[in-house]
Design an enzyme around this catalytic site. Structure first.
Site, PDB file in Angstrom:
ATOM      1  N   VAL A 139       0.865  -1.167   0.000  1.00  0.00           N
ATOM      2  CA  VAL A 139       0.000   0.000   0.000  1.00  0.00           C
ATOM      3  C   VAL A 139       0.905   1.222   0.000  1.00  0.00           C
ATOM      4  O   VAL A 139       2.036   1.170   0.473  1.00  0.00           O
ATOM      5  CB  VAL A 139      -0.979   0.017   1.199  1.00  0.00           C
ATOM      6  CG1 VAL A 139      -2.038  -1.063   1.054  1.00  0.00           C
ATOM      7  CG2 VAL A 139      -0.249  -0.120   2.513  1.00  0.00           C
ATOM      8  N   SER A 140       0.402   2.322  -0.538  1.00  0.00           N
ATOM      9  CA  SER A 140       1.258   3.485  -0.759  1.00  0.00           C
ATOM     10  C   SER A 140       1.630   4.236   0.508  1.00  0.00           C
ATOM     11  O   SER A 140       2.692   4.839   0.594  1.00  0.00           O
ATOM     12  CB  SER A 140       0.590   4.451  -1.743  1.00  0.00           C
ATOM     13  OG  SER A 140       0.435   3.809  -2.981  1.00  0.00           O
ATOM     14  N   THR A 141       0.756   4.227   1.505  1.00  0.00           N
ATOM     15  CA  THR A 141       1.048   4.976   2.729  1.00  0.00           C
ATOM     16  C   THR A 141       0.613   4.173   3.943  1.00  0.00           C
ATOM     17  O   THR A 141      -0.162   3.223   3.834  1.00  0.00           O
ATOM     18  CB  THR A 141       0.287   6.322   2.762  1.00  0.00           C
ATOM     19  OG1 THR A 141      -1.114   6.054   2.833  1.00  0.00           O
ATOM     20  CG2 THR A 141       0.595   7.175   1.541  1.00  0.00           C
TER      21      THR A 141
END
Length: 192
Positions: free
Chosen positions: A9-11
Site C-alpha cells: 500500500v502506498s502509505t
C-alpha cells in the site's frame, strides 16, 4: 514448495488487510507487506520476500501493479524469479507463470502495457509540439491573476484578514499567497 504473499500500500494510512486477507485465503504461508509508493526503488518487504523465496516457491500478489514500479521493473522481477525457479501468481489477473500459458499471458500483458505506455508518451510529445507551434506552452493555468494578486495585497495590507482567510477566498494555498505577496512586494515596506 511454498506460496509466499507480497502486498503493498502506498502509505501507512492505507490498509493492507484487503490484500493480505486475499493472500491468506489463497494459501500463502507467509505474507510480506510494504507501506511505500510503488515508484520507490527500495521496498524493504519486497527485498525480504525475494530473499525468502526458494526454488519451487511461488510469489503471490493480488495484482501485478502491487509488485512492479513499471512494466520494465515488473519484467525484471519476473525474469529474476524465473531464473531462480520461482513462480509468480497475480490472483486478480489469473496469471500463473508456473505454467507455459501463464508465462505467455504475463509476457503478452507486459508487452501490451509497454506498448500502451509508449503510445501515451508519443501522443503527449506530439500534443506538446503542436501546442508550441501555435505559441502555447503546457503546464497548469495560474489561479492568481494580476487582478487577484492586487486584491490579495489590498486584503493583506488592510490587516483585517489572515493569510489563510485570503488563501481560502481565492481558493489557493497559503504558500501561494505568500509567494505572490513577496513577489508583489519587492519594493513594499509592509512585513511578510
Amino acid at each position: 514448495m511454498a506460496s509466499v504473499g507480497y502486498a503493498r500500500v502506498s502509505t501507512r494510512e492505507q490498509h493492507a488487510e484487503g490484500q493480505t486477507d486475499v493472500l491468506d485465503a489463497s494459501g500463502c504461508e507467509k505474507v510480506f507487506v510494504d507501506y511505500a509508493s510503488g515508484t520507490l526503488a527500495t521496498r524493504p518487504a519486497l527485498t525480504e520476500a525475494l530473499g525468502y523465496l526458494r526454488r519451487g516457491d511461488t510469489l503471490v500478489v493480488t495484482k501485478l501493479d502491487r509488485l512492479g514500479r513499471s512494466v520494465k521493473n515488473l519484467k525484471q522481477i519476473a525474469d529474476e524469479l524465473h531464473d531462480r525457479g520461482v513462480g509468480l501468481r497475480a490472483l486478480s489477473q489469473g496469471i500463473d507463470t508456473t505454467t507455459p500459458g501463464g508465462r505467455l499471458f504475463f509476457h503478452m500483458l507486459a508487452a501490451i502495457a509497454e506498448f500502451e505506455h509508449d503510445l501515451i508518451v508519443e501522443r503527449t510529445h506530439d500534443g506538446l509540439a503542436a501546442a508550441r507551434a501555435r505559441g502555447r506552452s503546457g503546464g497548469p493555468k495560474f489561479k492568481m491573476t494580476a487582478n487577484k494578486i492586487r486584491q490579495a495585497r489590498a486584503m493583506y495590507n488592510a490587516g483585517g484578514h489572515t493569510v489563510q482567510e485570503i488563501a481560502d477566498t481565492f481558493g489557493v494555498s497559503r504558500p501561494t499567497i505568500y509567494r505572490h505577496l513577496q513577489g508583489d512586494a519587492a519594493g513594499a515596506t509592509s512585513p511578510m
